[in-house]
Design a protein around this motif. Structure first.
Motif, PDB file in Angstrom:
ATOM      1  N   LYS A 170       0.707  -1.225   0.046  1.00 20.85           N
ATOM      2  CA  LYS A 170      -0.028   0.142  -0.039  1.00 20.85           C
ATOM      3  C   LYS A 170       0.827   1.391   0.005  1.00 20.85           C
ATOM      4  N   THR A 171       2.062   1.079   0.021  1.00 18.03           N
ATOM      5  CA  THR A 171       3.013   2.375   0.046  1.00 18.03           C
ATOM      6  C   THR A 171       2.909   3.052   1.198  1.00 18.03           C
ATOM      7  N   ILE A 172       2.651   2.604   2.369  1.00 24.04           N
ATOM      8  CA  ILE A 172       2.521   3.269   3.710  1.00 24.04           C
ATOM      9  C   ILE A 172       3.360   3.043   4.712  1.00 24.04           C
ATOM     10  N   ASP A 173       3.724   3.947   5.746  1.00 18.56           N
ATOM     11  CA  ASP A 173       4.650   3.615   6.607  1.00 18.56           C
ATOM     12  C   ASP A 173       4.215   2.254   7.524  1.00 18.56           C
ATOM     13  N   ARG A 174       5.276   1.432   7.536  1.00 19.59           N
ATOM     14  CA  ARG A 174       5.154   0.194   8.477  1.00 19.59           C
ATOM     15  C   ARG A 174       4.273   0.488   9.784  1.00 19.59           C
ATOM     16  N   SER A 175       4.772   1.625  10.462  1.00 15.50           N
ATOM     17  CA  SER A 175       4.284   1.819  11.766  1.00 15.50           C
ATOM     18  C   SER A 175       2.707   2.027  11.772  1.00 15.50           C
ATOM     19  N   ILE A 176       2.333   2.462  10.806  1.00 17.40           N
ATOM     20  CA  ILE A 176       0.713   2.854  10.621  1.00 17.40           C
ATOM     21  C   ILE A 176       0.008   1.464  10.682  1.00 17.40           C
ATOM     22  N   VAL A 177       0.508   0.343  10.011  1.00 18.63           N
ATOM     23  CA  VAL A 177       0.169  -0.694   9.926  1.00 18.63           C
ATOM     24  C   VAL A 177       0.008  -1.539  11.202  1.00 18.63           C
TER      25      VAL A 177
ATOM     26  N   MET B   3      -2.968  -2.926  13.493  1.00 18.12           N
ATOM     27  CA  MET B   3      -2.946  -4.069  14.196  1.00 18.12           C
ATOM     28  C   MET B   3      -3.137  -4.111  15.535  1.00 18.12           C
ATOM     29  N   GLU B   4      -2.522  -3.179  16.131  1.00 18.80           N
ATOM     30  CA  GLU B   4      -2.906  -3.027  17.699  1.00 18.80           C
ATOM     31  C   GLU B   4      -4.276  -2.612  18.088  1.00 18.80           C
ATOM     32  N   ASP B   5      -4.914  -1.643  17.389  1.00 19.72           N
ATOM     33  CA  ASP B   5      -6.164  -1.407  17.440  1.00 19.72           C
ATOM     34  C   ASP B   5      -7.107  -2.431  17.340  1.00 19.72           C
ATOM     35  N   ALA B   6      -6.832  -3.252  16.333  1.00 19.63           N
ATOM     36  CA  ALA B   6      -7.869  -4.249  15.943  1.00 19.63           C
ATOM     37  C   ALA B   6      -7.744  -5.313  16.998  1.00 19.63           C
ATOM     38  N   ILE B   7      -6.324  -5.652  17.616  1.00 17.70           N
ATOM     39  CA  ILE B   7      -6.120  -6.715  18.363  1.00 17.70           C
ATOM     40  C   ILE B   7      -6.899  -6.302  19.859  1.00 17.70           C
ATOM     41  N   ALA B   8      -6.837  -4.943  20.079  1.00 19.27           N
ATOM     42  CA  ALA B   8      -7.421  -4.464  21.364  1.00 19.27           C
ATOM     43  C   ALA B   8      -8.879  -4.649  21.175  1.00 19.27           C
TER      44      ALA B   8
ATOM     45  N   LYS C 195      -9.803  -7.960  11.347  1.00 15.03           N
ATOM     46  CA  LYS C 195      -9.369  -7.671  10.137  1.00 15.03           C
ATOM     47  C   LYS C 195     -10.309  -6.599   9.277  1.00 15.03           C
ATOM     48  N   GLN C 196     -11.405  -6.359   9.810  1.00 13.37           N
ATOM     49  CA  GLN C 196     -12.143  -5.163   9.507  1.00 13.37           C
ATOM     50  C   GLN C 196     -11.505  -3.720   9.670  1.00 13.37           C
ATOM     51  N   VAL C 197     -10.973  -3.856  10.930  1.00 11.39           N
ATOM     52  CA  VAL C 197     -10.382  -2.862  11.752  1.00 11.39           C
ATOM     53  C   VAL C 197      -9.112  -2.310  10.884  1.00 11.39           C
ATOM     54  N   ILE C 198      -8.409  -3.406  10.687  1.00  6.44           N
ATOM     55  CA  ILE C 198      -7.011  -3.210   9.870  1.00  6.44           C
ATOM     56  C   ILE C 198      -7.185  -2.813   8.614  1.00  6.44           C
ATOM     57  N   VAL C 199      -8.039  -3.428   7.899  1.00  8.31           N
ATOM     58  CA  VAL C 199      -8.479  -2.961   6.297  1.00  8.31           C
ATOM     59  C   VAL C 199      -8.951  -1.589   6.459  1.00  8.31           C
ATOM     60  N   GLN C 200      -9.865  -1.182   7.338  1.00  6.08           N
ATOM     61  CA  GLN C 200     -10.233   0.430   7.402  1.00  6.08           C
ATOM     62  C   GLN C 200      -9.159   1.150   7.756  1.00  6.08           C
ATOM     63  N   LYS C 201      -8.288   0.956   8.645  1.00  7.48           N
ATOM     64  CA  LYS C 201      -7.243   1.862   9.245  1.00  7.48           C
ATOM     65  C   LYS C 201      -6.178   1.918   7.875  1.00  7.48           C
ATOM     66  N   VAL C 202      -5.881   0.940   7.364  1.00 14.36           N
ATOM     67  CA  VAL C 202      -5.207   0.891   6.085  1.00 14.36           C
ATOM     68  C   VAL C 202      -5.503   1.664   4.940  1.00 14.36           C
ATOM     69  N   ARG C 203      -6.778   1.639   4.763  1.00 12.21           N
ATOM     70  CA  ARG C 203      -7.494   2.381   3.488  1.00 12.21           C
ATOM     71  C   ARG C 203      -7.415   3.708   4.052  1.00 12.21           C
ATOM     72  N   GLU C 204      -7.641   4.066   5.159  1.00 10.78           N
ATOM     73  CA  GLU C 204      -7.652   5.536   5.460  1.00 10.78           C
ATOM     74  C   GLU C 204      -6.160   6.055   5.317  1.00 10.78           C
ATOM     75  N   ALA C 205      -5.129   5.250   5.804  1.00 11.01           N
ATOM     76  CA  ALA C 205      -3.916   5.726   5.698  1.00 11.01           C
ATOM     77  C   ALA C 205      -3.399   5.799   4.250  1.00 11.01           C
ATOM     78  N   GLU C 206      -3.858   4.955   3.376  1.00 16.44           N
ATOM     79  CA  GLU C 206      -3.659   5.099   1.936  1.00 16.44           C
ATOM     80  C   GLU C 206      -4.298   6.200   1.264  1.00 16.44           C
ATOM     81  N   ARG C 207      -5.366   6.610   1.635  1.00 13.84           N
ATOM     82  CA  ARG C 207      -6.005   7.749   0.932  1.00 13.84           C
ATOM     83  C   ARG C 207      -5.172   9.144   1.512  1.00 13.84           C
TER      84      ARG C 207
END
Length: 218
Positions: free
Chosen positions: A22-29, A33-38, A117-129
């Motif tokens: 997704k060409t985004i920073d690894r820390s964002i991913v 993942m932390e949000d999703a696990i929580a 998984k939904q949380v991760i997908v949403q967060k990554v999509r926002e970061a990509e945008r």
């Protein structure tokens, strides 16, 4: 121990792969993942529980903790702890402090895993945008090359490589016809942040387009 190490390694491998794709920073991913696990943990311990997940970015080690507010008298055991209990965790604890109560690892279960998984997908999509908007807002006024991805009602969707742009039919040259797969050169005249993602607008009729082309050729 081997299984734990594999899981740790897998977390980091997933983060690396998604960040690269997704060409985004690894820390964002990792934060996603932390949000999703929580969130998954709250499905087990209670939605009002203040749970924090922390993934070590170097080792992949996962720490899960419930944060409790130190109070004189407990009204809600899911979010509060009395001073005596807090001082068993930290002898220096005072009323008003927050205590991190370490939680054991647990199996997410199918529903919690899907939710995570939904949380991760949403967060990554926002970061990509955000990445796409930040990149292209600074390119307003440039001429860019792209590939026609599709044509919808006369409007042309152009793949710029790291984002999609719209070339509206009224921004095409008179009687100009473009087809899917054609390469086009156009002027980026506007970039807008919208709920569905950044919108990049192109023109082949803008007054600056010809002057920019001429400047490139000279």
């Amino acid at each position: 121990m081997v299984a734990v190490s594999a899981n740790r390694l897998e977390l980091l491998q997933i983060a690396e792969a998604v960040a690269r794709e997704k060409t985004i920073d690894r820390s964002i991913v990792i934060a996603a993942m932390e949000d999703a696990i929580a969130k998954a943990a709250r499905s087990r311990y209670g939605q009002e529980t203040d749970i924090h997940a922390d993934i070590n970015p170097k080792t992949g080690e996962l720490r899960l903790a419930r944060h409790l507010l130190v109070v004189d008298e407990v009204d809600n055991f899911a979010t509060e702890i009395n001073l005596d209990g807090a001082r068993r965790h930290n002898p220096a604890a005072q009323v008003g402090d927050t205590i991190a109560d370490t939680l054991p690892p647990f199996d997410f279960g199918r529903i919690a895993a899907q939710s995570a998984k939904q949380v991760i997908v949403q967060k990554v999509r926002e970061a990509e945008r955000d990445r796409q908007y930040d990149e292209y807002k600074d390119r307003i006024g440039e001429v860019s090359n792209g590939l026609v991805k599709r044509v919808e009602y006369g409007n042309v969707v152009v793949d710029l490589g790291r984002g999609e742009a719209i070339l509206r039919r009224d921004e095409l040259l008179p009687r100009e016809v473009v087809k899917t797969g054609d390469r086009v050169r156009a002027y980026i005249y506007d970039v807008r942040r919208e709920p569905r993602g950044p919108q990049i607008f192109l023109s082949r009729t803008h007054p600056q387009f010809m002057s920019k082309l001429f400047a490139q050729e000279v």
